[in-house]
Design an enzyme around this catalytic site. Structure first.
Site, PDB file in Angstrom:
ATOM      1  N   GLY A  12      43.608  41.901  43.985  1.00  0.00           N
ATOM      2  CA  GLY A  12      42.953  43.202  44.000  1.00  0.00           C
ATOM      3  C   GLY A  12      43.822  44.435  43.985  1.00  0.00           C
ATOM      4  O   GLY A  12      43.389  45.486  44.446  1.00  0.00           O
ATOM      5  N   SER A  13      45.028  44.382  43.414  1.00  0.00           N
ATOM      6  CA  SER A  13      45.831  45.609  43.368  1.00  0.00           C
ATOM      7  C   SER A  13      45.173  46.649  42.458  1.00  0.00           C
ATOM      8  O   SER A  13      45.175  47.844  42.778  1.00  0.00           O
ATOM      9  CB  SER A  13      47.269  45.322  42.936  1.00  0.00           C
ATOM     10  N   ASN A  14      44.590  46.218  41.348  1.00  0.00           N
ATOM     11  CA  ASN A  14      43.864  47.167  40.491  1.00  0.00           C
ATOM     12  C   ASN A  14      42.621  47.692  41.196  1.00  0.00           C
ATOM     13  O   ASN A  14      42.297  48.869  41.099  1.00  0.00           O
ATOM     14  CB  ASN A  14      43.473  46.517  39.156  1.00  0.00           C
ATOM     15  N   HIS A 104      42.621  43.755  30.206  1.00  0.00           N
ATOM     16  CA  HIS A 104      43.285  42.506  29.853  1.00  0.00           C
ATOM     17  C   HIS A 104      44.789  42.761  29.808  1.00  0.00           C
ATOM     18  O   HIS A 104      45.233  43.752  29.218  1.00  0.00           O
ATOM     19  CB  HIS A 104      42.786  42.013  28.488  1.00  0.00           C
ATOM     20  N   ASP A 145      36.989  38.419  25.953  1.00  0.00           N
ATOM     21  CA  ASP A 145      38.024  39.363  25.524  1.00  0.00           C
ATOM     22  C   ASP A 145      37.770  39.915  24.124  1.00  0.00           C
ATOM     23  O   ASP A 145      38.699  40.368  23.451  1.00  0.00           O
ATOM     24  CB  ASP A 145      39.424  38.730  25.589  1.00  0.00           C
TER      25      ASP A 145
END
Length: 190
Positions: A12-14, A104, A145
């Site tokens: 979860g850094s983003n 992505h 994607d």
């Protein structure tokens, strides 16, 4: 107020970066962080920052009534995928058409599709001796994607770079651009 839900599966850094970006925003707020994994560290990050969290099992993500009822309860207007590893069900893609973004960690259409996530991508980039990589932010579609590309950013890589070096460079791009592009896309939508 535009309410965002962030779908997560991992550390979860983003997710944290996005929450911090919108923390005191006048028009947009992160109203929910939703995961398919109860052990996703992104949930801890969200709770620490005061954002409500929920966990749904894979089967519940595929159940239209369960998922849509939950999103309605939080009055979700826009969905952001940040390291979310399940395929998004068609009913949700239709309901949030052009209001759901994914990031992505490669320059699509290269290194996309089933099985292409995380370290697998960075190893493939290294093994193919690419001289650059980057990020792709795209709308979510029924093709893994395969949604319309909204934004791409690149970073050079050298033959000496390890997959971990490549991952670090890509993370820097993700943190720099994802919240800004989310905000820009929301402004265009609403």
């Amino acid at each position: 107020m535009i309410n965002i839900a962030i779908f997560v599966s991992g550390s979860g850094s983003n997710c944290e970066n996005i929450i911090r970006h919108f923390k005191n925003h006048d028009d947009v707020r992160v109203a929910l962080v939703l995961s398919n994994r109860p052990d996703a560290y992104a949930l801890v990050r969200a709770e620490t920052l005061g954002v409500p969290t929920e966990v749904l099992a894979k089967a519940d993500f595929a159940d239209e009534n369960t998922l849509c009822t939950l999103l309605k309860r939080y009055e979700i207007d826009f969905i952001v995928l940040a390291g979310f590893l399940l395929m998004v069900p068609t009913f949700l893609i239709k309901q949030y058409n052009r209001r759901m973004l994914n990031i992505h960690p490669a320059l699509l259409p290269k290194y996309g599709g089933k099985g292409m996530y995380g370290r697998h991508i960075h190893e493939a980039v290294k093994n193919n001796r690419e001289t650059e990589t980057g990020i792709t932010i795209h709308y979510v579609s029924e093709v893994c994607d395969g949604g319309e590309i909204v934004f791409q950013a690149t970073t050079p890589i050298s033959s000496d770079d390890t997959p971990d070096d490549i991952a670090a460079a890509v993370h820097r791009l993700e943190h720099q651009y994802y919240p800004v592009i989310i905000e820009k896309t929301i402004r265009e939508c609403f």
